[in-house]
Design an enzyme around this catalytic site. Structure first.
Site, PDB file in Angstrom:
ATOM      1  CE1 TYR A 251      -3.885  -2.302   0.052  1.00  0.00           C
ATOM      2  CE2 TYR A 251      -2.713  -3.207   1.948  1.00  0.00           C
ATOM      3  CZ  TYR A 251      -3.796  -3.291   0.912  1.00  0.00           C
ATOM      4  OH  TYR A 251      -4.357  -4.362   0.865  1.00  0.00           O
TER       5      TYR A 251
ATOM      6  CG  ASN B 280      -9.699   2.270  -0.998  1.00  0.00           C
ATOM      7  OD1 ASN B 280     -10.354   1.041  -0.873  1.00  0.00           O
ATOM      8  ND2 ASN B 280      -8.426   2.448  -0.838  1.00  0.00           N
TER       9      ASN B 280
ATOM     10  CG  HIS C 189     -12.673  -8.018  -2.039  1.00  0.00           C
ATOM     11  ND1 HIS C 189     -12.516  -7.448  -3.140  1.00  0.00           N
ATOM     12  CD2 HIS C 189     -11.822  -7.185  -1.268  1.00  0.00           C
ATOM     13  CE1 HIS C 189     -11.393  -6.594  -3.381  1.00  0.00           C
ATOM     14  NE2 HIS C 189     -10.951  -6.668  -2.060  1.00  0.00           N
TER      15      HIS C 189
ATOM     16  CG  ASP D  37     -28.269  -3.715  -2.247  1.00  0.00           C
ATOM     17  OD1 ASP D  37     -28.045  -3.896  -3.720  1.00  0.00           O
ATOM     18  OD2 ASP D  37     -28.771  -4.564  -1.589  1.00  0.00           O
TER      19      ASP D  37
ATOM     20  CG  HIS E   8      -9.448  -1.274  -4.942  1.00  0.00           C
ATOM     21  ND1 HIS E   8     -10.148  -1.404  -3.856  1.00  0.00           N
ATOM     22  CD2 HIS E   8     -10.459  -1.177  -5.820  1.00  0.00           C
ATOM     23  CE1 HIS E   8     -11.434  -1.610  -3.967  1.00  0.00           C
ATOM     24  NE2 HIS E   8     -11.543  -1.752  -5.153  1.00  0.00           N
ATOM     25  CG  LEU E   9      -4.373   3.167  -1.756  1.00  0.00           C
ATOM     26  CD1 LEU E   9      -4.172   2.658  -0.318  1.00  0.00           C
ATOM     27  CD2 LEU E   9      -3.758   4.396  -2.118  1.00  0.00           C
ATOM     28  CB  SER E  10      -2.762  -2.786  -4.022  1.00  0.00           C
ATOM     29  OG  SER E  10      -4.279  -3.549  -3.636  1.00  0.00           O
TER      30      SER E  10
ATOM     31  NE  ARG F 247      -6.142  -9.043  -1.011  1.00  0.00           N
ATOM     32  CZ  ARG F 247      -6.452  -8.759   0.184  1.00  0.00           C
ATOM     33  NH1 ARG F 247      -7.367  -7.743   0.472  1.00  0.00           N
ATOM     34  NH2 ARG F 247      -5.833  -9.227   1.195  1.00  0.00           N
TER      35      ARG F 247
HETATM   36  C1  DQA Z   1      -7.702  -2.079  -0.986  1.00  0.00           C
HETATM   37  C2  DQA Z   1      -7.587  -3.560  -1.645  1.00  0.00           C
HETATM   38  C3  DQA Z   1      -8.537  -4.367  -0.826  1.00  0.00           C
HETATM   39  O1  DQA Z   1      -8.440  -5.688  -1.441  1.00  0.00           O
HETATM   40  C4  DQA Z   1      -8.075  -4.518   0.582  1.00  0.00           C
HETATM   41  O2  DQA Z   1      -9.142  -5.232   1.433  1.00  0.00           O
HETATM   42  C5  DQA Z   1      -7.827  -2.924   1.332  1.00  0.00           C
HETATM   43  C6  DQA Z   1      -7.327  -2.030   0.504  1.00  0.00           C
HETATM   44  C7  DQA Z   1      -6.726  -1.188  -1.807  1.00  0.00           C
HETATM   45  O3  DQA Z   1      -6.864   0.103  -1.544  1.00  0.00           O
HETATM   46  O4  DQA Z   1      -5.828  -1.599  -2.548  1.00  0.00           O
HETATM   47  O5  DQA Z   1      -8.171  -2.886   2.463  1.00  0.00           O
HETATM   48  O6  DQA Z   1      -8.850  -1.483  -1.184  1.00  0.00           O
END
Ligand code: DQA
Length: 156
Positions: free
Chosen positions: A32, A83, A89, A96, A109-111, A120
């Site tokens: 991250y 985010n 997931h 909803d 998402h950061l990753s 994921r």
């Molecule tokens: C996340 C990716 C998700 O899979 C993970 O549970 C996170 C961070 C991301 O920002 O990459 O907590 O949302």
């Protein structure tokens, strides 16, 4: 100044962050990065300022609280950047809530969730989002705000 060039109210964008994102900077930095949530907020504030947007930046570890904040966006926010972290997931209820809010939404998402564990790869939230940005680190938030500004200009 003509009537059509009179500036309107500054559009408000909610920037909502889900569980464990308060641990950014400490949490798995190899995944991250080293930026903290305060750094992300500062980046969003600078970007919004440049784009002529206002932001309401928040983080919670609670699914119910996140859902209530999304509900608050209806009729109040011009856009949503979210985010949802782990709830991405798992949470049909969050999907909803975004559908019910009827606010243009960008999921960040950061990753790059598609390079990671298979659990994921699926996002409930994506079904309710206009777009998804992942894998660009904190830049993803700035990119989402920039895209929303343009989409709002186009009447999204
Ligand atoms: C996340 C990716 C998700 O899979 C993970 O549970 C996170 C961070 C991301 O920002 O990459 O907590 O949302």
């Amino acid at each position: 100044m003509t009537a059509s060039s009179v500036p309107g109210p500054v559009p408000l964008i909610a920037v909502l962050n889900g569980p464990n994102l308060n641990m950014l900077g400490l949490r798995q930095p190899e995944v991250y990065g080293r930026a903290t949530l305060d750094d992300v907020e500062a980046l969003c504030a600078e970007t919004a300022d440049r784009l002529g947007l206002a932001i309401d930046f928040r983080q919670t570890n609670g699914e119910g609280e996140l859902i209530s904040w999304v509900q608050e966006c209806r009729g109040r926010a011009a856009g949503l950047v979210i985010n949802p972290a782990g709830y991405t997931h798992t949470s049909v209820a969050l999907m909803d809530a975004i559908l019910a809010a009827e606010v243009p939404t960008i999921e960040v998402h950061l990753s790059n969730i598609h390079r990671r564990e298979s659990f994921r790869h699926h996002s409930y939230v994506s079904r309710a989002a206009l777009g998804v940005i992942c894998g660009l680190g904190v830049r993803g938030y700035a990119a989402a705000l920039t895209a929303l500004a343009e989409l709002l200009e186009e009447g999204a």
